[in-house]
Scaffold this active site. Structure first.
Site, short mmCIF file in Angstrom:
data_model
loop_
_atom_site.label_atom_id
_atom_site.label_comp_id
_atom_site.label_asym_id
_atom_site.label_seq_id
_atom_site.Cartn_x
_atom_site.Cartn_y
_atom_site.Cartn_z
CG ASP A 121 -1.98 -1.10 1.16
OD1 ASP A 121 -1.91 -1.91 0.23
OD2 ASP A 121 -2.84 -1.17 2.06
CG ASP A 168 -6.69 0.30 1.39
OD1 ASP A 168 -7.08 -0.87 1.59
OD2 ASP A 168 -6.96 1.24 2.16
CG HIS A 182 -11.13 1.37 0.32
ND1 HIS A 182 -11.11 0.05 0.72
CD2 HIS A 182 -10.28 2.02 1.16
CE1 HIS A 182 -10.31 -0.08 1.75
NE2 HIS A 182 -9.77 1.09 2.04
CB SER A 222 -12.90 1.24 6.16
OG SER A 222 -12.42 1.93 5.02
CG HIS A 276 -8.31 5.56 2.98
ND1 HIS A 276 -9.28 5.41 3.95
CD2 HIS A 276 -7.82 4.32 2.77
CE1 HIS A 276 -9.35 4.15 4.33
NE2 HIS A 276 -8.48 3.45 3.63
CE LYS A 326 -4.11 -3.99 1.33
NZ LYS A 326 -4.97 -3.01 2.02
CD GLU A 354 -10.77 -1.97 6.00
OE1 GLU A 354 -10.75 -2.27 4.79
OE2 GLU A 354 -10.33 -0.90 6.44
CB ALA A 409 -0.08 1.94 8.34
CB CYS A 424 -2.30 -2.92 5.14
SG CYS A 424 -4.03 -2.36 4.97
C1 VGL Z 1 -4.66 0.86 5.78
C2 VGL Z 1 -6.03 1.97 7.25
C3 VGL Z 1 -7.08 1.91 6.35
C4 VGL Z 1 -3.30 0.32 5.48
C5 VGL Z 1 -5.69 0.78 4.87
O1 VGL Z 1 -2.95 0.19 4.29
O2 VGL Z 1 -2.56 0.00 6.44
N1 VGL Z 1 -4.85 1.45 6.97
N2 VGL Z 1 -6.89 1.30 5.17
ZN ZN Z 2 -8.30 1.41 3.60
#
Ligand code: VGL
Ligand code: ZN
Length: 200
Positions: free
Chosen positions: A21, A63, A65, A71, A82, A107, A114, A142, A146
């Site tokens: 990500d 990510d 979405h 989420s 995001h 993903k 989620e 992060a 993830c």
């Molecule tokens: C993530 C929060 C929401 C990540 C993704 O990629 O770690 N964190 N969506």
């Molecule tokens: Zn996300």
């Protein structure tokens, strides 16, 4: 936490890299900015280059979405909107430089589900198996979402995991979330390395 790394690491057939990500919305100025997330971009760009130079597979997760993902705060979730599929915020970090050989894994694409892990609802496990992968090196964003979920699922898939500790950054909603995630990964058997320990 004192982090002990392993020294020099050889790359061998069966190794793969998973970049988690590294997308604009997770970088400073992004909609879900991970503090100092930009610092890992050049490190992971270097890893991509090295793995490909060794003929080893590279996977980049994203990510991805829908605009009304569960989420997001408007849907009662924890996050600002995001990484909406197809928008600039969902694009990979500009300086990541992903050659065509890199496999992109999208993903968390379903509105009502989620999934932090790159293994959830994707064909990543199957692709790794087909490529004969037995060990994955993981870095990205992060740490406590993830990256953590992806690492734990990789271990559950029977893969050896090396976490690239200098190539991850945490959101740290609680100040020690990142540190605690690192501990959870190592407790489950992940080993820790730095990018500089990889062969050129
Ligand atoms: C993530 C929060 C929401 C990540 C993704 O990629 O770690 N964190 N969506
Ligand atoms: Zn996300």
């Amino acid at each position: 936490m004192a982090v002990r790394t392993t020294g020099h690491i050889g790359l061998r057939v069966g190794d793969a890299l998973i970049v988690v990500d590294l997308q604009s919305d997770f970088l400073p100025d992004g909609r879900l900015a991970v503090p100092r997330g930009d610092e890992v971009v050049p490190l992971l760009a270097d890893c991509v280059r090295r793995f490909l130079a060794h003929g080893l597979p590279v996977f980049a997760t994203r990510d991805w979405h829908p605009a009304d993902h569960c989420s997001f705060q408007a849907q009662g979730g924890p996050w600002p909107p995001h990484c909406i599929a197809g928008t600039p915020g969902a694009a990979f970090a500009r300086d990541l430089c992903l050659p065509r050989a890199v496999v992109i894994v999208s993903k968390a694409t379903e509105r009502d589900r989620e999934s932090y892990s790159a293994f959830a609802g994707t064909d990543l496990a199957q692709r790794l198996r087909r490529a004969g992968c037995t060990r994955v090196f993981v870095g990205g964003l992060a740490t406590e979402y993830c990256v953590l979920s992806t690492v734990l699922d990789a271990i559950d898939e029977g893969l050896a995991v090396v976490l690239l500790v200098d190539a991850v950054r945490a959101v740290n909603v609680q100040a020690d979330d990142g540190v605690r995630a690192l501990a959870r990964m190592t407790e489950r058997g992940a080993s820790i390395a730095t990018v500089a320990e990889l062969p050129e």
